[in-house]
Design an enzyme around this catalytic site. Structure first.
Site, PDB file in Angstrom:
ATOM      1  N   LYS A 123       0.851  -1.189   0.000  1.00 37.24           N
ATOM      2  CA  LYS A 123       0.000   0.000   0.000  1.00 37.24           C
ATOM      3  C   LYS A 123       0.886   1.238   0.000  1.00 37.24           C
ATOM      4  O   LYS A 123       1.679   1.449   0.924  1.00 37.24           O
ATOM      5  CB  LYS A 123      -0.935   0.004   1.207  1.00 37.24           C
ATOM      6  CG  LYS A 123      -1.928   1.165   1.218  1.00 37.24           C
ATOM      7  CD  LYS A 123      -2.892   1.050   2.378  1.00 37.24           C
ATOM      8  CE  LYS A 123      -3.909   2.200   2.358  1.00 37.24           C
ATOM      9  NZ  LYS A 123      -4.865   2.112   3.482  1.00 37.24           N
ATOM     10  N   ASP A 228     -14.159   5.215   9.890  1.00 39.37           N
ATOM     11  CA  ASP A 228     -14.474   5.039   8.464  1.00 39.37           C
ATOM     12  C   ASP A 228     -14.940   3.599   8.241  1.00 39.37           C
ATOM     13  O   ASP A 228     -14.545   2.928   7.294  1.00 39.37           O
ATOM     14  CB  ASP A 228     -13.260   5.360   7.598  1.00 39.37           C
ATOM     15  CG  ASP A 228     -13.659   5.655   6.154  1.00 39.37           C
ATOM     16  OD1 ASP A 228     -14.879   5.768   5.892  1.00 39.37           O
ATOM     17  OD2 ASP A 228     -12.769   5.775   5.298  1.00 39.37           O
TER      18      ASP A 228
END
Length: 486
Positions: A123, A228
């Site tokens: 990532k 989130d």
């Protein structure tokens, strides 16, 4: 951003990485880093550093920009990626680079492999995209800073995510296994599953909904809120078990708006299950149900944690360490116990490596093409005793200065001109005048083309101070001083 061209990694030598590291270190205190500072940090000669910077600029690893006060180089996202990938390769945790499998507003996700040919997930955080630039409102990466570069903020985001992932994985939360991180890249386990947003049917939507709500409450009991918790950050494996991803935005349960974040996560998940699977859960947690069981927020310094909890945690840690030390050294009371301080892993150090020769082609840019004309040979040989005269009217119009043109003629044919009051005569020449004219004209045209190329090129030639002087030179009045005529 598409796939990164990692094939260039094999063609970069030690000096190239030294220069990239020097630019990175210079950007800690400078927006743009000049060549002299780069050469000093990299411990290279000024000319050698300049050649390397020009080649790295062509590969778009660094970029030359003109600032308000000075000019210099800055590190690009691709150059920062190469520094992180090179570090992973040196640690033997990364061996191959695959395709891109995900794109988000804050990061790109790639499939990579290690030496054992096991697939991993890389990532790469990329803050500063047009779709997400309200970092101060949505994140607290800045903290006390007023300004910070996007590259540095991406590094802070990756560091925070790795810390959260490691703390959660140690407590057996369903998260990917963290492997390593460097700069703005996080290397983790590849999850075999699909995002919840891509699923259209579930075997048991109620069981998954209940498990997700329990997971949300368990996170809060350990001191953190995901903030989130939606269908885009939840992976579902083959057994319909959830796996959480994306943690940089997590906050502490002691945060001022912790209850609002918790209720928003619950509402977001309820709305998705009702909209997608036509399931409306009646039992869902509330923030009042949170009972603190651990202090993950204090361990990773999450946003909004209370200092009192940190002091309590430090006291407990000191007591545990003292007890361990006493238990380990009961038999050796006279020996001194020394605590080793682990070296910092985040600091970048430029070491004295063996310099490798630069094999790249460093020839300057070619000038603009000039029309080549084939010269006709002289049909009749010239008499050695014949001395031709070169009249002033026959000279090229571009060269008005006779003395300057005389030097050009001397370089090409050995002609020496003598200037008199009425005209000019030449002596000791064995080349036809037409040939001399053609050579002089081509030389002048070539010089003009090279000057035009230098004027077009805007990288690395003139400093900001010199450029301002040239711009101000045209503004000065030539007919007087201070605006008054002489």
């Amino acid at each position: 951003m598409g796939k990164i061209n990692v094939s260039l990694l094999r063609y970069l030598n030690t000096e190239d990485y030294r220069v990239l590291t020097a630019v990175e270190m210079g950007m800690k205190n400078h927006e743009l880093v000049n060549t002299k500072l780069i050469a000093t940090i990299a411990q290279l000669a000024g000319g050698g550093a300049h050649k390397i910077l020009m080649r790295l600029s062509k590969e778009r690893l660094v970029a030359y920009e003109r600032g308000k006060h000075y000019d210099g180089y800055r590190l690009t996202n691709l150059g920062y990626d190469f520094l992180a990938l090179k570090t992973f390769v040196k640690k033997n945790v990364l061996h191959s680079f695959g395709n891109q499998i995900g794109v988000g507003k804050e990061a790109d996700v790639y499939v990579v492999g290690n030496e054992e040919q096991k697939q991993l997930c890389l990532k790469i955080h990329r803050l500063g995209r047009t779709s997400f630039r309200k970092i101060k409102e949505k994140r607290d990466y800045h903290q006390h800073r007023n300004n910070a570069s996007w590259i540095y903020l991406s590094r802070l985001s990756a560091t925070r995510e790795f810390a959260y992932m490691k703390a959660l994985h140690e407590r057996e939360f369903p998260v990917p296994e963290p492997i390593d991180f460097n700069r703005h890249c996080v290397l983790m386990e590849l999850v075999n599953g699909y995002p919840l947003c891509q699923l259209r049917e579930l075997k048991d939507a109620g069981a998954l909904f209940e498990e997700l709500m329990n997971l949300l409450l368990k996170l809060a009991n350990h001191g953190v809120i995901h903030s989130d918790f939606n269908e885009f950050n939840i992976m579902i494996d083959e057994d319909e078990k959830p796996i959480l991803i994306d943690f940089p935005q997590m906050v502490s349960t002691s945060h001022v708006e912790a209850e609002q974040f918790f209720d928003r996560d619950v509402k977001c998940l309820r709305d998705f299950f009702k909209r997608r699977f036509n399931f409306e859960g009646e039992a869902y947690p509330a923030f009042s149900d949170v009972v603190r069981e651990a202090n993950i927020d204090v361990e990773v310094a999450a946003s909004g944690y209370v200092k009192e909890l940190e002091e309590e945690l430090e006291e407990d840690y000191e007591e545990e360490s003292d007890n361990e030390v006493e238990a380990d050294h009961d038999d050796l009371p006279e020996e001194k116990i020394s605590k080793e301080v682990p070296p910092s892993e985040n600091k970048t150090v430029v070491t004295e490596d063996v310099k490798e020769p630069i094999t790249a082609d460093l020839t300057p840019d070619e000038p603009l093409p000039v029309e080549n004309k084939i010269l006709e040979p002289i049909s009749e040989p010239l008499d050695p005793e014949y001395v031709p005269e070169v009249p002033i009217e026959g000279l090229p119009e571009d060269a008005e200065d006779v003395e300057q043109l005389s030097e050009m003629l001397t370089d090409w044919s050995g002609i020496k001109t003598k200037r008199t009051g009425a005209g000019s005569t030449a002596s000791m020449s064995t080349i036809h005048p037409d040939v001399i004219k053609q050579r002089v004209k081509s030389t002048i045209t070539r010089r003009q083309n090279m000057q035009a190329v230098q004027r077009i090129r805007a990288k690395g030639e003139a400093s900001a101070a010199t450029r301002k002087k040239r711009e101000n030179k045209d503004m000065i009045r030539s007919d007087g001083i201070w605006g008054w005529d002489n």
